[in-house]
Design a protein around this motif. Structure first.
Motif, PDB file in Angstrom:
ATOM      1  N   THR A 156      -2.666   0.516   4.239  1.00 28.27           N
ATOM      2  CA  THR A 156      -1.815   0.242   5.405  1.00 28.27           C
ATOM      3  C   THR A 156      -2.299   0.922   6.691  1.00 28.27           C
ATOM      4  OG1 THR A 156       0.041  -0.095   3.905  1.00 28.27           O
ATOM      5  CG2 THR A 156       0.587   0.258   6.216  1.00 28.27           C
ATOM      6  N   GLN A 206       2.784  -2.804   0.794  1.00 32.06           N
ATOM      7  CA  GLN A 206       3.123  -2.661  -0.631  1.00 32.06           C
ATOM      8  C   GLN A 206       2.748  -1.252  -1.073  1.00 32.06           C
ATOM      9  OE1 GLN A 206       2.582  -5.909  -3.391  1.00 32.06           O
ATOM     10  NE2 GLN A 206       3.139  -7.442  -1.899  1.00 32.06           N
ATOM     11  N   CYS A 207       1.578  -1.086  -1.715  1.00 33.19           N
ATOM     12  CA  CYS A 207       1.289   0.279  -2.185  1.00 33.19           C
ATOM     13  C   CYS A 207       1.049   1.227  -1.019  1.00 33.19           C
ATOM     14  CB  CYS A 207       0.135   0.299  -3.180  1.00 33.19           C
ATOM     15  SG  CYS A 207      -1.513   0.293  -2.437  1.00 33.19           S
ATOM     16  N   GLY A 208       0.580   0.704   0.100  1.00 36.44           N
ATOM     17  CA  GLY A 208       0.437   1.525   1.291  1.00 36.44           C
ATOM     18  C   GLY A 208      -0.910   2.194   1.449  1.00 36.44           C
ATOM     19  N   PHE A 209      -1.791   2.034   0.478  1.00 39.93           N
ATOM     20  CA  PHE A 209      -3.073   2.752   0.529  1.00 39.93           C
ATOM     21  C   PHE A 209      -3.955   2.207   1.654  1.00 39.93           C
ATOM     22  CE2 PHE A 209      -7.067   4.489  -1.309  1.00 39.93           C
ATOM     23  CZ  PHE A 209      -6.631   5.781  -1.577  1.00 39.93           C
TER      24      PHE A 209
END
Lengths: 779, 156
Positions: free
Chosen positions: B103, B98-101
């Motif tokens: 990930t 989702q936001c990738g922070f």
């Protein structure tokens, strides 16, 4: 009918789709899995300075003096900014003009920003912040909203003459007659707590002076045009001097909607006063202490029902702790008030809401926006009514559930798009509700199962007749590439990188790689905020209309070239062809090139002003929202009767939110919202000491769900109850699944242990003592 | 100041560091590896996770000196010549991003998990992930991604 309405209706009635409704991979995922995705702190500009906020250590005090001398001597410190340095207006309030960007004269909460240190390196800024000498004259503090609303001798905002910032009301029918008609009356008080957003990336902004006296501000705000407006006001510049852009943002959940613009203004102020690029990143503790929280609510709820479970009246009083500033508090209270009946029909209703100042960190937007609190009360009441009457809670809900053609508690007719009843029946069947409900009734032993049900509804767009619109620009380049400009932001939910690209790809019939969405920027026309679950619904209407306008123009041109009727043309996979004679076809790129040669305009705006009615505050009746999204969660829990530990073992969601543009993305929203709802239900609570300071402003003491806390989440049921103004009929999803989660879990816990807890979170301690309540201790 | 040598994503590097520097600051501020995220800086959120000799560590709590002579892996190591690693493919396909922070941290942790356990059960996965927080996904699709990744890795 206007061209815009015709286009909306045409695509609402589309019967077959190329890419809408498909679970495409997000187009930003590739950046994010490879480590290429850049977030705020990943940007560096040569000569950049670092800013740090100095926070108040008092909850309510006059600022006697700020002595900069010592801190300015720290090597590397460039400038220390206080309220008196603000060239424009020191006003960052949202609903009311009550909030300074930097405290002026007095502080109203522990953690309130007072000064900005600007330094050549982050270390110097940290040292200087601790060395800044601020002297206070403490004032008496008010931390309890119930006390605060009755005090006039201590005022948090002197000019208001009261600590009640805002009130709301709904009046329908005659509640006393309604209660007289009832066979059962259930009355309880419910309490919910402050919740921290805990986006993994804290707030930040990078402000860069540009040519022509303009500034580019890279911001984490959820509404670039609001960040622009507040920054411009603080700097005393017209908005056209401020350009807002966004990098990838590490989660928002509403918190960055409120705080993002303030941080943008703080960084821009530092940049303006030093002439240098300035990066401001909040530390985790600063983020905790400075930014708004989900409100604490106290809800007194009285319901009456007939012996067969029909609601006859509700009388509700909602008190919300606004904290030090109103911020979005009045709107949060509005939303809770408008949703106080739940998605049920009730003839007699009285609802009063109070938004009360205290000397605590201010309340603000958080996924659900006041609605999880009120639905916790509504849905607990429904179960208590069922219990009193010996009915299945499912049946009590089915008897009262809203259906098309009914009016809401505010007297608004719901003439379409009410799929909640169908969703409820489908979900109960899927979860095997009746069987499980009976089976768990007779649980014995240490671990006891329970199953609980809760519905929720959420008006889409902003409350009452507050204007809402959609806006976008689509432009096509000569080589066929398409760029879209929108103010809707990407904060993890993926609206621009799923729904928006899918809408454009569907309408123009081109592959995703032809399309780039420039999101979260004031380069786009004002699109409104990425909040209120509106990004892929109201926020995407402009994208749909702009793309549809370009398509109409290209269809006319193609029909001339191909000698056919524009109505028979299909746009698919980068080709335009006649469905009657597929030999008649053109490549997208060739058609675009022809358009450039023949003078057909291929850039377009897309604008839509959402039709709304009026709410009459005096009589407490009227138009609340253009439509509602509906959600139902069924939760299954297991309670350890010896420790009070609640484990959520399974969740079944169902959603009626119009067209589902990307099922995988929607599932992701539902699952993430459930996780935050589990946090709110079981463990998350911002704790304050008796001076108003947060005592758990870190991840050691503020607990959020990890993978270990997550239940099995079943695939959601989608009831696509189309909304006439939504893009392809979409309503909105982002907040939905959080709304009934605490209530569903609380109902399941009550089912498991046979008693109800009226206050969130349901910590092991609270559950344990509830189990032990009334038991005689034998020595 | 002190000079250390270590393998960063398979290549030896030599870099001068301050002795009190964390591995997080070394990677982000000195070597500009921004996929390693700064989170809570107290070993709670896990977004700063990197692999030290193939084991996940919180780089915010790891002194840079500890990297001396060892291997440090960040998410950049996984895709080779523009081709994604099966774990990355699995994260995209299953909707785990989702936001990738967080990930990169989850992908690296998955890499470490699958090295020691080729067929982890759901419970194994959840336990292994207990040290990283994701605030967006509710972990459901991340767990799905690990299962898919383990299948893909076992196939290849």
């Amino acid at each position: 009918m206007s061209e815009t309405s015709k286009l909306l209706e045409k695509w609402l009635k589309a019967e077959e789709f190329i890419i809408v409704g498909k679970s495409i991979d997000r187009v930003d995922a590739i950046d994010k899995v490879t480590g290429k995705a850049k977030f705020m702190e990943d940007y560096t500009i040569p000569g950049m300075l670092y800013a740090k906020i100095v926070m108040s250590n008092e909850a309510h005090a006059k600022i006697r003096m700020i002595n900069l001398e010592h801190a300015l001597k720290i090597p590397g410190v460039v400038r220390i900014i206080t309220a008196k340095d603000i060239p424009g207006e020191n006003q960052a309030g949202y609903a009311l003009p009550d909030q300074p960007l930097l405290a002026e004269g007095k502080v109203r909460y522990h953690g309130e920003p007072i000064a900005i240190i600007v330094a050549e390196n982050p270390e110097a800024a940290v040292i200087a912040a601790s060395e800044l000498n601020i002297e206070y004259d403490p004032l008496p503090t008010l931390l309890d909203p119930l006390e605060s609303m009755n005090r006039r001798d201590i005022l948090i905002h002197e000019e208001t003459g009261s600590n009640i910032a805002f009130t709301t009301k709904v009046r329908r029918g005659d509640v006393s007659k309604g209660f007289q008609k009832s066979d059962v009356i259930v009355e309880n008080e419910y309490k919910t707590q402050h919740q921290e957003h805990l986006y993994l990336e804290t707030e930040g902004a990078l402000a860069i002076p540009e040519i022509g006296g303009t500034y580019t501000v890279m911001s984490c705000a959820q509404y670039p045009h609001l960040a622009q407006a507040i920054t411009a006001r603080i700097l005393g510049l017209p908005t056209n001097k401020i350009r807002i852009i966004q990098p990838y943002i590490g989660g928002g959940f509403g918190g960055k909607d409120d705080t993002g613009p303030l941080v943008a203004a703080q960084a821009a102020l530092a940049s303006h006063l030093t002439g240098k690029p300035v990066l401001l990143i909040y530390s985790r503790e600063e983020s905790f202490r400075i930014h708004c929280k989900r409100e604490q609510s106290i809800i007194r709820y009285k319901s009456g029902a007939t012996a067969n479970g029909i609601l006859t009246a509700i009388d509700v009083k909602i008190i919300m702790d606004a904290g030090a500033y109103a911020n979005r508090g009045p709107f949060i209270l509005w939303r809770a008030t408008m949703h106080a009946s739940g998605p049920y029909y009730v003839e007699n209703a009285k609802v009063d809401g109070y938004c009360v100042y205290t000397n605590k960190v201010y309340q603000g937007s958080f996924r659900g926006f006041g609605n999880p609190d009120i639905q916790f009360a509504v849905e607990s009441q429904m179960d208590e009514i069922a219990k009193e009457l010996g009915l299945d809670p499912l049946d009590v809900r089915l008897k009262n559930i809203l259906k098309p053609g009914m009016t809401t508690m505010t007297g608004q007719l719901l003439d379409e798009s009410v799929g909640v009843g169908k969703a409820l029946m489908m979900l109960a069947e899927k979860a095997d509700w009746r069987k499980k409900r009976k089976m768990y009734e007779n649980e014995k032993g240490r671990y006891r199962k329970g199953i609980g049900l809760a519905c929720g509804w959420h008006g889409i767009s902003t409350s009452r007749g507050v204007p809402d619109w959609s806006n976008a620009i689509v432009k096509v380049s000569k080589d066929g590439g398409v760029e879209v400009y929108t103010g809707i932001t990407e904060i993890g939910q993926g609206t621009p990188t799923t729904a928006h690209v899918q809408i454009v790809s569907e309408i123009l019939g081109i592959p995703l790689e032809y399309i780039t969405i420039h999101f979260g920027t004031t380069d786009a026309p004002d699109t409104g905020a990425t909040h209120a679950s509106r990004g892929a619904s109201i926020g995407a209407i402009g994208v749909l209309i702009a793309a549809a306008k370009v398509r109409e123009r290209l269809a006319t041109l193609a029909s001339e070239i191909l000698q056919c009727n524009p109505e028979e043309l299909k746009f698919e996979n980068g080709k335009i062809y006649s469905k009657n004679d597929p030999e008649k076809s053109l490549k997208w790129k060739d058609l675009v090139n022809e358009a450039f040669n023949r003078g057909v305009e291929l850039s377009s705006t897309g604008y839509f002003y959402l039709p709304k009615g009026k709410f009459d505050h005096e009589i407490g009746q009227g138009y609340a929202y253009p439509a509602y999204s509906y959600i139902i969660n069924i939760a299954e829990v297991e309670v350890d009767m010896e420790t009070g530990i609640v484990k959520v073992t399974r969740m079944w969601p169902a959603i009626a939110s119009g067209r589902i543009i990307n099922p995988k993305a929607v599932e992701g929203q539902i699952e993430g919202a459930i996780a935050q709802g589990i946090g709110l239900a079981l463990m998350e609570k911002v704790e304050f000491d008796n001076k108003g300071a947060i005592i758990n402003p870190n991840l050691t003491d503020y607990i959020v769900p990890t993978a270990m806390d997550m239940p099995k989440v079943e695939k959601p049921i989608f009831v696509e109850d189309l909304f006439r103004y939504g893009p392809f009929g979409a309503k909105g999803v982002g907040e939905m699944a959080l709304i009934p989660t605490p209530a569903a879990i609380a109902n399941a816990v009550a089912h498991a242990i046979g008693k109800r807890i009226f206050e969130l979170p349901l910590t092991p301690e609270k559950v344990y003592f509830k189990i032990m309540e009334g038991r005689i201790c034998q020595k | 100041m002190k000079i250390i040598r270590f393998q960063l994503n398979g290549k030896w590097v030599e870099v001068e560091i301050e002795e009190n520097m964390t591995l997080l600051d070394l990677l982000r501020r000195k070597l500009h590896i921004t996929s390693v995220k700064r989170g809570c800086e107290r070993g709670e959120c896990g977004v700063c996770t990197v692999l030290l000799d193939d084991k996940p560590v919180y780089s915010c709590l790891t002194p840079a000196l500890k990297a001396e002579g060892r291997s440090v892996i960040t998410v950049e190591y996984l895709s080779k010549n523009g081709k994604l690693h099966p774990i990355q493919e699995a994260f995209i396909k299953s909707g785990a991003v989702q936001c990738g922070f967080c990930t990169p941290a989850f992908i690296l942790t998955t890499y470490a998990l699958l090295k020691e356990n080729k067929n982890p059960s759901e419970e194994d996965i959840k336990r292994f992930f207990d040290g990283i927080i994701c605030r967006c996904t509710g972990y459901v699709k991340i767990i799905e991604a690990v299962k898919i990744a383990s299948e893909l890795c076992n196939q290849s």
